[in-house]
Structure formats: C-alpha cells, structure tokens
Design an enzyme around this catalytic site. Structure first.
Site, PDB file in Angstrom:
ATOM      1  N   TYR A  59      -2.737  14.890 -15.949  1.00  0.00           N
ATOM      2  CA  TYR A  59      -3.385  15.765 -14.967  1.00  0.00           C
ATOM      3  C   TYR A  59      -4.151  16.904 -15.625  1.00  0.00           C
ATOM      4  CZ  TYR A  59      -1.706  13.003 -11.212  1.00  0.00           C
ATOM      5  OH  TYR A  59      -1.518  11.942 -10.374  1.00  0.00           O
ATOM      6  N   ASN A  97      -8.778  12.899  -1.409  1.00  0.00           N
ATOM      7  CA  ASN A  97      -9.250  13.315  -2.725  1.00  0.00           C
ATOM      8  C   ASN A  97      -8.687  14.681  -3.108  1.00  0.00           C
ATOM      9  OD1 ASN A  97     -10.784  11.001  -2.532  1.00  0.00           O
ATOM     10  ND2 ASN A  97     -12.641  12.081  -1.872  1.00  0.00           N
ATOM     11  N   HIS A 114      -3.372  14.650  -0.010  1.00  0.00           N
ATOM     12  CA  HIS A 114      -2.709  14.273  -1.266  1.00  0.00           C
ATOM     13  C   HIS A 114      -2.701  15.426  -2.252  1.00  0.00           C
ATOM     14  CE1 HIS A 114      -3.548   9.734  -0.445  1.00  0.00           C
ATOM     15  NE2 HIS A 114      -2.545  10.212   0.274  1.00  0.00           N
ATOM     16  N   CYS A 125      11.520  26.613  -7.379  1.00  0.00           N
ATOM     17  CA  CYS A 125      11.476  27.595  -6.260  1.00  0.00           C
ATOM     18  C   CYS A 125      10.437  27.223  -5.207  1.00  0.00           C
ATOM     19  CB  CYS A 125      11.191  29.000  -6.820  1.00  0.00           C
ATOM     20  SG  CYS A 125       9.537  29.199  -7.502  1.00  0.00           S
ATOM     21  N   THR A 182     -13.024   4.756   1.388  1.00  0.00           N
ATOM     22  CA  THR A 182     -11.609   4.526   1.092  1.00  0.00           C
ATOM     23  C   THR A 182     -11.280   3.049   1.267  1.00  0.00           C
ATOM     24  OG1 THR A 182      -9.316   5.116   1.636  1.00  0.00           O
ATOM     25  CG2 THR A 182     -10.911   5.191   3.454  1.00  0.00           C
ATOM     26  N   LEU A 209     -18.750   1.227   0.571  1.00  0.00           N
ATOM     27  CA  LEU A 209     -19.679   0.431  -0.240  1.00  0.00           C
ATOM     28  C   LEU A 209     -19.635  -1.025   0.177  1.00  0.00           C
ATOM     29  CD1 LEU A 209     -21.632   0.634  -2.664  1.00  0.00           C
ATOM     30  CD2 LEU A 209     -19.718  -0.035  -4.138  1.00  0.00           C
ATOM     31  N   ALA A 226     -22.412   5.787  -0.262  1.00  0.00           N
ATOM     32  CA  ALA A 226     -22.205   6.875   0.712  1.00  0.00           C
ATOM     33  C   ALA A 226     -23.431   7.780   0.846  1.00  0.00           C
ATOM     34  CB  ALA A 226     -20.985   7.695   0.288  1.00  0.00           C
TER      35      ALA A 226
HETATM   36  C1  BV8 Z   1       4.582   7.827   1.281  1.00  0.00           C
HETATM   37  C2  BV8 Z   1      -2.526  11.413  -5.792  1.00  0.00           C
HETATM   38  C3  BV8 Z   1       6.690   7.954   2.270  1.00  0.00           C
HETATM   39  C4  BV8 Z   1      -2.553  11.136  -7.222  1.00  0.00           C
HETATM   40  C5  BV8 Z   1      -2.344   9.431  -4.466  1.00  0.00           C
HETATM   41  C6  BV8 Z   1       7.340   2.356  -2.329  1.00  0.00           C
HETATM   42  C7  BV8 Z   1       7.937   3.613  -2.325  1.00  0.00           C
HETATM   43  C8  BV8 Z   1       7.400   4.682  -1.620  1.00  0.00           C
HETATM   44  C9  BV8 Z   1       6.222   4.510  -0.922  1.00  0.00           C
HETATM   45  C10 BV8 Z   1       5.638   3.274  -0.958  1.00  0.00           C
HETATM   46  C11 BV8 Z   1       6.184   2.181  -1.622  1.00  0.00           C
HETATM   47  N1  BV8 Z   1       5.370   1.093  -1.444  1.00  0.00           N
HETATM   48  C12 BV8 Z   1       4.319   1.458  -0.684  1.00  0.00           C
HETATM   49  C13 BV8 Z   1       4.481   2.763  -0.381  1.00  0.00           C
HETATM   50  C14 BV8 Z   1       3.604   3.582   0.360  1.00  0.00           C
HETATM   51  C15 BV8 Z   1       2.606   4.145  -0.647  1.00  0.00           C
HETATM   52  C16 BV8 Z   1       1.442   3.181  -0.616  1.00  0.00           C
HETATM   53  O1  BV8 Z   1       0.719   3.172   0.350  1.00  0.00           O
HETATM   54  N2  BV8 Z   1       1.291   2.393  -1.687  1.00  0.00           N
HETATM   55  C17 BV8 Z   1       0.205   1.418  -1.699  1.00  0.00           C
HETATM   56  C18 BV8 Z   1      -0.381   1.340  -3.094  1.00  0.00           C
HETATM   57  C19 BV8 Z   1       0.745   0.079  -1.200  1.00  0.00           C
HETATM   58  N3  BV8 Z   1       2.253   5.453  -0.169  1.00  0.00           N
HETATM   59  C20 BV8 Z   1       2.903   6.518  -0.651  1.00  0.00           C
HETATM   60  O2  BV8 Z   1       3.719   6.491  -1.547  1.00  0.00           O
HETATM   61  C21 BV8 Z   1       2.541   7.816   0.065  1.00  0.00           C
HETATM   62  N4  BV8 Z   1       3.760   8.443   0.469  1.00  0.00           N
HETATM   63  O3  BV8 Z   1       4.413   6.743   1.787  1.00  0.00           O
HETATM   64  O4  BV8 Z   1       5.692   8.574   1.488  1.00  0.00           O
HETATM   65  C22 BV8 Z   1       7.676   8.992   2.518  1.00  0.00           C
HETATM   66  C23 BV8 Z   1       8.115   9.151   3.820  1.00  0.00           C
HETATM   67  C24 BV8 Z   1       9.050  10.114   4.067  1.00  0.00           C
HETATM   68  C25 BV8 Z   1       9.518  10.909   3.044  1.00  0.00           C
HETATM   69  C26 BV8 Z   1       9.051  10.752   1.740  1.00  0.00           C
HETATM   70  C27 BV8 Z   1       8.118   9.776   1.461  1.00  0.00           C
HETATM   71  C28 BV8 Z   1       1.842   8.772  -0.872  1.00  0.00           C
HETATM   72  C29 BV8 Z   1       0.480   8.227  -1.229  1.00  0.00           C
HETATM   73  C30 BV8 Z   1      -0.258   9.258  -2.053  1.00  0.00           C
HETATM   74  C31 BV8 Z   1      -0.191   8.867  -3.508  1.00  0.00           C
HETATM   75  N5  BV8 Z   1      -1.084   9.716  -4.271  1.00  0.00           N
HETATM   76  N6  BV8 Z   1      -3.100  10.267  -5.133  1.00  0.00           N
HETATM   77  C32 BV8 Z   1      -3.922  11.395  -7.739  1.00  0.00           C
HETATM   78  O5  BV8 Z   1      -4.889  11.444  -6.950  1.00  0.00           O
HETATM   79  O6  BV8 Z   1      -4.011  11.507  -8.957  1.00  0.00           O
HETATM   80  S1  BV8 Z   1      -3.027   8.041  -3.775  1.00  0.00           S
HETATM   81  C33 BV8 Z   1      -4.394   7.394  -4.579  1.00  0.00           C
HETATM   82  O7  BV8 Z   1      -4.945   6.389  -3.722  1.00  0.00           O
HETATM   83  C34 BV8 Z   1      -5.561   8.300  -4.713  1.00  0.00           C
HETATM   84  O8  BV8 Z   1      -5.271   9.606  -4.889  1.00  0.00           O
HETATM   85  C35 BV8 Z   1      -6.379   8.122  -3.455  1.00  0.00           C
HETATM   86  O9  BV8 Z   1      -6.316   9.297  -2.743  1.00  0.00           O
HETATM   87  C36 BV8 Z   1      -5.633   7.087  -2.722  1.00  0.00           C
HETATM   88  C37 BV8 Z   1      -6.456   6.158  -1.881  1.00  0.00           C
HETATM   89  O10 BV8 Z   1      -7.432   5.569  -2.701  1.00  0.00           O
HETATM   90  P1  BV8 Z   1      -8.951   5.619  -2.193  1.00  0.00           P
HETATM   91  O11 BV8 Z   1      -9.331   7.039  -2.023  1.00  0.00           O
HETATM   92  O12 BV8 Z   1      -9.129   4.733  -1.013  1.00  0.00           O
HETATM   93  O13 BV8 Z   1      -9.705   5.060  -3.453  1.00  0.00           O
HETATM   94  P2  BV8 Z   1      -9.870   3.539  -3.876  1.00  0.00           P
HETATM   95  O14 BV8 Z   1     -10.336   3.536  -5.284  1.00  0.00           O
HETATM   96  O15 BV8 Z   1      -8.644   2.772  -3.509  1.00  0.00           O
HETATM   97  O16 BV8 Z   1     -11.054   3.008  -2.932  1.00  0.00           O
HETATM   98  C38 BV8 Z   1     -12.356   3.559  -3.074  1.00  0.00           C
HETATM   99  C39 BV8 Z   1     -13.244   2.909  -2.038  1.00  0.00           C
HETATM  100  O17 BV8 Z   1     -14.543   3.473  -2.149  1.00  0.00           O
HETATM  101  C40 BV8 Z   1     -13.413   1.403  -2.241  1.00  0.00           C
HETATM  102  O18 BV8 Z   1     -13.230   0.740  -0.994  1.00  0.00           O
HETATM  103  C41 BV8 Z   1     -14.864   1.245  -2.717  1.00  0.00           C
HETATM  104  O19 BV8 Z   1     -15.469   0.074  -2.190  1.00  0.00           O
HETATM  105  C42 BV8 Z   1     -15.513   2.457  -2.108  1.00  0.00           C
HETATM  106  N7  BV8 Z   1     -16.680   2.958  -2.867  1.00  0.00           N
HETATM  107  C43 BV8 Z   1     -16.890   2.910  -4.206  1.00  0.00           C
HETATM  108  N8  BV8 Z   1     -18.090   3.480  -4.475  1.00  0.00           N
HETATM  109  C44 BV8 Z   1     -18.614   3.911  -3.308  1.00  0.00           C
HETATM  110  C45 BV8 Z   1     -17.723   3.576  -2.270  1.00  0.00           C
HETATM  111  N9  BV8 Z   1     -17.966   3.851  -0.974  1.00  0.00           N
HETATM  112  C46 BV8 Z   1     -19.125   4.489  -0.692  1.00  0.00           C
HETATM  113  N10 BV8 Z   1     -20.040   4.840  -1.627  1.00  0.00           N
HETATM  114  C47 BV8 Z   1     -19.816   4.568  -2.933  1.00  0.00           C
HETATM  115  N11 BV8 Z   1     -20.750   4.919  -3.853  1.00  0.00           N
END
Ligand code: BV8
Length: 244
Positions: A59, A97, A114, A125, A182, A209, A226
């Site tokens: 980070y 983001n 996030h 704390c 997303t 995209l 976008a």
């Molecule tokens: C939760 C921070 C429950 C880090 C991120 C096992 C255990 C626990 C939870 C889970 C589990 N299995 C599944 C889960 C749920 C999990 C989840 O969904 N996993 C997925 C992978 C299956 N979710 C979680 O863990 C969440 N918490 O469920 O908690 C809970 C309930 C009660 C009590 C406690 C807990 C937390 C999720 C957050 C994780 N942190 N980020 C960091 O950023 O460094 S998530 C990570 O993915 C990213 O940060 C981002 O924010 C997020 C989503 O990704 P996108 O933004 O969509 O990006 P991506 O690359 O995927 O897609 C980009 C898109 O843009 C594409 O479609 C592409 O085509 C398009 N694109 C590209 N270029 C362009 C474009 N579009 C337009 N124009 C362009 N030029």
C-alpha cells in the site's frame, strides 16, 4: 418542495474502469493488478496478520502510484461532477475506488465504500488519520502510542465495506442506477443493482468497456471507454431524463 415532487435520486456506482484512462490500472483486466499480485497476500486481514511488512509495502507503493503527477481526473469523472451540479435532485457517487479523482473533478457527494487512499487507521484504538507517510510494522499510533497496529484505512476482502447504511438509503431513494467501470464481481457492490431494482420505478444502466457478468441485470447497456460514453450519457440524462 413536497417530498413527492422532488426529482428521483441518481446513484452512480463506479469501479476501477472509470479511472483506467487516468492512468490507474484496473484489477481484473488482462493487465490488471490482481493478475500481477496475489490479492490473498496483500488485500485480506489474514495477509496483514501474516506479513504486515508485505501488506504495508504494497500500500505504500500503491499510494505513490496514485500520487504520480500524471494521474488526474478524466472526462468521465468531470461529467459526473457536472451531473451533480446541474441535476436538481440528489446525485450520490458510490465508488469502490480508493483514488480521489471524483473529488478532484468536483464531485461532492462521494462515498468510498472500500476506503480511501491517504487515510490510515489504528487497529488498537480505531482512530483514523489523514496520512501520506509510509507505514511499517514499527509505526506508532499518535493517539494510543501502540506500535505496529497502523494500517491503510482500506476495506480488505472479508471485511465489511464502509458507509453501508448511507448507501442502502441512497439505493432506496434512487430512480436511476448507473454502474460505470466495474466488473460486478465483488460483493456487496455487485448486488446494488438488484437492490435498486427492488424499488418499482428504478431504471438501471451499465456503462462499461465491455459487457460484464451482471449485464442481464441492467435495462440499458452502453459499452466503450468511459471518457467516450459517460459525458454524452450524462448530457442525455440532463436533457431528457430516463425511461420511467
Ligand atoms: C464482505 C480494497 C462480508 C483493496 C477491495 C470469503 C470471505 C469473505 C468474503 C467473501 C468470501 N468470498 C467472497 C466474498 C465476498 C467478497 C467478494 O465479493 N469476493 C469476490 C472476489 C468473489 N467481498 C468481500 O470480501 C467484501 N466484504 O463481503 O464482507 C462481511 C459481512 C459482515 C461482516 C464482515 C464481513 C469486501 C470487498 C472489498 C475488498 N476490497 N479493494 C484495494 O483497493 O487495494 S475490492 C477490489 O475489487 C477493488 O478495490 C475494487 O474496488 C473492487 C471491484 O473491482 P472493480 O472496481 O470492478 O475493478 P475490476 O478490475 O474488477 O473491473 C474493472 C472494469 O472496468 C472491467 O469490467 C473493465 O471491463 C472495465 N474497464 C476497463 N477499462 C475501462 C473500463 N470501463 C470503462 N472505461 C474504461 N477505459
């Protein structure tokens, strides 16, 4: 104005794709971050307990990348700020983001579900600080003086996203739900379109995209970079609204 006559709210969910043309990599594209780094080693609470230095260094590097001089808001971020300024109802940006590009483009009502770059939190704390310093396992909390409990104020996998009550309320009030840049793979964000559709009169559109797995859940789809598809879509909403 009586509540019934207020124009319906607009909720815009953004993901890494909206910042791609600003020079910030996405996560799941072929050149995406999670194809270079194993998220299990840097973006989970278990990783932090297993190897704090590895997570903190990741980070520290992420922050430096986000602060590079060439990183700036693009036409899509600016179009959303324009929408908020000109639309006479509420516009809420819910972003996955951690970058500040929506705010730098002029958007005011932005929810970082996030977490956000430039903030750290003490796991002992709970104090949140604005901070640009590199964190190490030897960093000391300025509030409780605990050593080694400072982490980025970012939501890792397995952790509860932030501001969920505020987001749920905005989804309850919205008449238009837009998802921009997303992949619809990460929950709970990926489920917001279905949550919005529980309201009878809500119109949903995916601007990305390319089609995502969530595509069938949206009533309208606009595909392309976008910066090319968001500005005209915003102009259309301001001129003609959306199908009721
Ligand atoms: C939760 C921070 C429950 C880090 C991120 C096992 C255990 C626990 C939870 C889970 C589990 N299995 C599944 C889960 C749920 C999990 C989840 O969904 N996993 C997925 C992978 C299956 N979710 C979680 O863990 C969440 N918490 O469920 O908690 C809970 C309930 C009660 C009590 C406690 C807990 C937390 C999720 C957050 C994780 N942190 N980020 C960091 O950023 O460094 S998530 C990570 O993915 C990213 O940060 C981002 O924010 C997020 C989503 O990704 P996108 O933004 O969509 O990006 P991506 O690359 O995927 O897609 C980009 C898109 O843009 C594409 O479609 C592409 O085509 C398009 N694109 C590209 N270029 C362009 C474009 N579009 C337009 N124009 C362009 N030029």
């Amino acid at each position: 104005m009586h509540q019934d006559f207020l124009p319906a709210g607009i909720v815009v969910l953004t993901g890494a794709g909206i910042s791609k043309e600003s020079g910030i990599d996405t996560f799941r594209d072929k050149d995406g971050l999670w194809n270079r780094v194993n998220l299990e080693e840097v973006a989970t609470i278990e990783a932090w307990h297993r190897d704090k230095k590895k997570v903190l260094d990741f980070y520290n590097d992420t922050r430096k990348m986000l602060r590079a001089a060439h990183i700036a808001p693009n036409a899509a971020h600016k179009a959303l700020a324009h929408l908020e300024q000109k639309y006479d109802g509420e516009v809420t940006i819910v972003t996955q983001n951690i970058d500040p590009l929506h705010e730098q483009a002029g958007s005011q009502n932005v929810i970082h579900m996030h977490g956000r770059d430039g903030e750290i939190r003490c796991m002992h704390c709970g104090t949140v600080f604005a901070s640009d310093i590199d964190l190490t396992p030897q960093s000391v909390c300025a509030n409780c003086k605990t050593v080694g409990e400072l982490r980025p104020n970012i939501v890792w996998f397995g952790e509860m996203p932030m501001h969920m009550d505020e987001i749920n309320a905005a989804l309850e009030r919205c008449g238009l739900f837009m998802a921009i840049g997303t992949s619809g793979e990460v929950y709970p964000a990926a489920g917001f379109v279905l949550q919005a559709r529980r309201r009878s009169h809500v119109y949903t559109v995916e601007l990305n995209l390319e089609p995502t797995d969530n595509q069938p859940l949206f009533q309208e789809h606009v595909y392309g970079p976008a910066t090319r598809i968001v500005p005209p879509y915003v102009e259309r909403v301001l001129k003609r609204g959306w199908p009721q």
